[in-house]
Write a protein that holds these residues in place. Sequence first.
Motif: not given
Length: 82
Positions: A25-31, A47-51, A72-74, A76-82
């Motif tokens: 599960n990838v928690d954070i990506i600093l792109e 990953g889910n709940n990731g940023v 969009n589905t991924s 919202v459903i995965g509670n991800k933040v960009v």
Amino acid sequence: MEASGATYHSLREASLDEIAASLGNVDIILECSGNAVIAMDAMRVLGNNGVEVLLSIAGEHEEVPLPAAEMNTSLVIGNKVV
């Protein structure tokens, strides 16, 4: 980075999919590549709940085809933040 428990990974050493598979599960990506294709593709392995933190501006104004409904589905459903 190590003090926070994070690890650095470069796409020069492995593909995005290979890196994600090795991490689980990838928690954070600093792109910060400056590449729009990489920035958008990174959302796919987040990953889910990731940023994902976008820290660069793409140098070229190229169009990137995106599976918008799937993303969009991924997000919202995965509670991800960009």
